[in-house]
Design an enzyme around this catalytic site. Structure first.
Site, PDB file in Angstrom:
ATOM      1  N   SER A 199       0.844  -1.193   0.000  1.00 15.38           N
ATOM      2  CA  SER A 199       0.000   0.000   0.000  1.00 15.38           C
ATOM      3  C   SER A 199       0.883   1.248   0.000  1.00 15.38           C
ATOM      4  CB  SER A 199      -0.877   0.005   1.256  1.00 15.38           C
ATOM      5  OG  SER A 199      -0.037   0.024   2.399  1.00 15.38           O
TER       6      SER A 199
ATOM      7  N   ASP B  83       8.358  -6.587   4.361  1.00 11.50           N
ATOM      8  CA  ASP B  83       8.049  -5.958   5.628  1.00 11.50           C
ATOM      9  C   ASP B  83       9.332  -5.327   6.154  1.00 11.50           C
ATOM     10  OD1 ASP B  83       5.972  -5.324   7.391  1.00 11.50           O
ATOM     11  OD2 ASP B  83       6.785  -6.685   8.884  1.00 11.50           O
TER      12      ASP B  83
ATOM     13  N   HIS C 275      18.396  -0.216   3.450  1.00 14.44           N
ATOM     14  CA  HIS C 275      17.914  -1.553   3.758  1.00 14.44           C
ATOM     15  C   HIS C 275      17.130  -2.126   2.579  1.00 14.44           C
ATOM     16  CE1 HIS C 275      15.246   1.694   4.815  1.00 14.44           C
ATOM     17  NE2 HIS C 275      14.201   0.897   4.889  1.00 14.44           N
TER      18      HIS C 275
ATOM     19  N   LYS D 286       7.800   2.810  -1.006  1.00 16.82           N
ATOM     20  CA  LYS D 286       8.476   1.525  -1.218  1.00 16.82           C
ATOM     21  C   LYS D 286       8.460   1.152  -2.699  1.00 16.82           C
ATOM     22  CE  LYS D 286       7.142  -1.015   3.020  1.00 16.82           C
ATOM     23  NZ  LYS D 286       6.469  -2.247   3.498  1.00 16.82           N
TER      24      LYS D 286
HETATM   25  P1  ITT Z   1       2.919  -2.210   3.218  1.00 17.89           P
HETATM   26  O1  ITT Z   1       1.575  -2.025   2.579  1.00 17.89           O
HETATM   27  O2  ITT Z   1       3.981  -2.613   2.248  1.00 17.89           O
HETATM   28  O3  ITT Z   1       2.881  -3.090   4.448  1.00 17.89           O
HETATM   29  P2  ITT Z   1       3.641  -0.201   5.202  1.00 17.89           P
HETATM   30  O4  ITT Z   1       3.950   1.249   5.112  1.00 17.89           O
HETATM   31  O5  ITT Z   1       2.530  -0.616   6.123  1.00 17.89           O
HETATM   32  O6  ITT Z   1       3.356  -0.724   3.717  1.00 17.89           O
HETATM   33  P3  ITT Z   1       5.483  -1.761   6.788  1.00 17.89           P
HETATM   34  O7  ITT Z   1       4.429  -2.584   7.413  1.00 17.89           O
HETATM   35  O8  ITT Z   1       6.707  -2.466   6.315  1.00 17.89           O
HETATM   36  O9  ITT Z   1       4.959  -0.969   5.522  1.00 17.89           O
HETATM   37  O10 ITT Z   1       5.766  -0.584   7.795  1.00 17.89           O
HETATM   38  C1  ITT Z   1       6.984  -0.090   8.005  1.00 17.89           C
HETATM   39  C2  ITT Z   1       6.885   1.368   8.411  1.00 17.89           C
HETATM   40  O11 ITT Z   1       8.215   1.748   8.698  1.00 17.89           O
HETATM   41  C3  ITT Z   1       6.411   2.297   7.299  1.00 17.89           C
HETATM   42  O12 ITT Z   1       5.044   2.575   7.361  1.00 17.89           O
HETATM   43  C4  ITT Z   1       7.237   3.555   7.553  1.00 17.89           C
HETATM   44  O13 ITT Z   1       6.622   4.364   8.524  1.00 17.89           O
HETATM   45  C5  ITT Z   1       8.503   2.964   8.120  1.00 17.89           C
HETATM   46  N1  ITT Z   1       9.504   2.731   7.051  1.00 17.89           N
HETATM   47  C6  ITT Z   1       9.751   1.592   6.388  1.00 17.89           C
HETATM   48  N2  ITT Z   1      10.715   1.753   5.478  1.00 17.89           N
HETATM   49  C7  ITT Z   1      11.070   3.049   5.564  1.00 17.89           C
HETATM   50  C8  ITT Z   1      11.994   3.835   4.852  1.00 17.89           C
HETATM   51  O14 ITT Z   1      12.721   3.367   3.870  1.00 17.89           O
HETATM   52  N3  ITT Z   1      12.096   5.113   5.210  1.00 17.89           N
HETATM   53  C9  ITT Z   1      11.351   5.630   6.200  1.00 17.89           C
HETATM   54  N4  ITT Z   1      10.448   4.967   6.901  1.00 17.89           N
HETATM   55  C10 ITT Z   1      10.301   3.676   6.584  1.00 17.89           C
END
Ligand code: ITT
Length: 199
Positions: free
Chosen positions: A17, A74, A177, A21
């Site tokens: 979502s 994730d 990462h 990413k």
């Molecule tokens: P999905 O639909 O892919 O799950 P999400 O945003 O909910 O999207 P995650 O569950 O992996 O993704 O949540 C990780 C959170 O960590 C994300 O919402 C950001 O707030 C933070 N995050 C992850 N990667 C990041 C990045 O590269 N830079 C900054 N914040 C990041």
């Protein structure tokens, strides 16, 4: 074939979502001839301390409906001075307390070391699941610096003077990462699914 040219385009679904990413991984995979299709249907995550377990569960659910080549990921942010908090709950914590809340929790803490971890889970008709992990060590800055999304403006990789929020997407992918995990995926696809490396 001419060097730098791609032999064929390989289409892969990316279940997320999160547009940030999507853009980052799209940029890493493009030179490998991989076209990403964003599917806004990442299955609801289970609660676990382990990113791998969360990804394995989500992949098992997603591939039942979409067996064609796909992946999801994730990501967790593990802050040493907060005993690994927020870890896999990074998304929830970001929504609840935001960047200012994290800076407040770290006020007067000397140890600001932290790491971002991404686990990608890929599948296709030949393989049930293959995991790719990317880790970057860094620190939480004392101030908000730059733009970006999520924790970008307060996370600085140890090997950089800039926060993610002060970098272009291309620069962030070099350090990040997610960039690391995505390159592992791309290299594996190149080897195992016969894709050619682009320029
Ligand atoms: P999905 O639909 O892919 O799950 P999400 O945003 O909910 O999207 P995650 O569950 O992996 O993704 O949540 C990780 C959170 O960590 C994300 O919402 C950001 O707030 C933070 N995050 C992850 N990667 C990041 C990045 O590269 N830079 C900054 N914040 C990041």
């Amino acid at each position: 074939m001419e060097a730098g040219k791609i032999s064929k385009t390989y289409k892969i679904n990316f279940f997320t979502s999160n547009y940030g990413k999507f853009i980052e991984i799209k940029q890493v995979l493009a030179p490998y001839g991989i076209e990403l299709i964003k599917i806004n249907e990442k299955p609801k995550e289970i609660q676990s301390e382990k990113l791998e377990e969360i990804v394995e569960y989500c992949v098992a659910v997603a591939r039942m409906k979409h067996p064609e080549p796909g992946f999801l990921e994730d990501t967790g942010l593990f802050i040493e001075g907060l005993n690994g908090f927020p870890g896999p709950y990074a998304s929830f914590v970001f929504q609840k307390i935001g960047l200012k809340g994290i800076l407040k929790l770290l006020k007067n803490k000397e140890n600001r070391r932290s790491k971002f971890v991404t686990v990608i889970g890929y599948w296709d008709q030949q393989i049930k699941i293959k995991l790719f992990k990317g880790v970057v060590e860094g620190e939480i800055t004392t101030k908000i610096r730059g733009k970006g999304w999520g924790y970008d403006p307060i996370f600085k990789p140890l090997k950089s003077d800039k926060t993610y929020g002060e970098m272009t997407t291309h620069e962030k992918n070099i350090f990040s990462h997610r960039g690391r995990a995505a390159r592992k995926l791309a290299e594996w696809l190149r080897e195992e699914r016969n894709l050619k490396r682009g320029s």
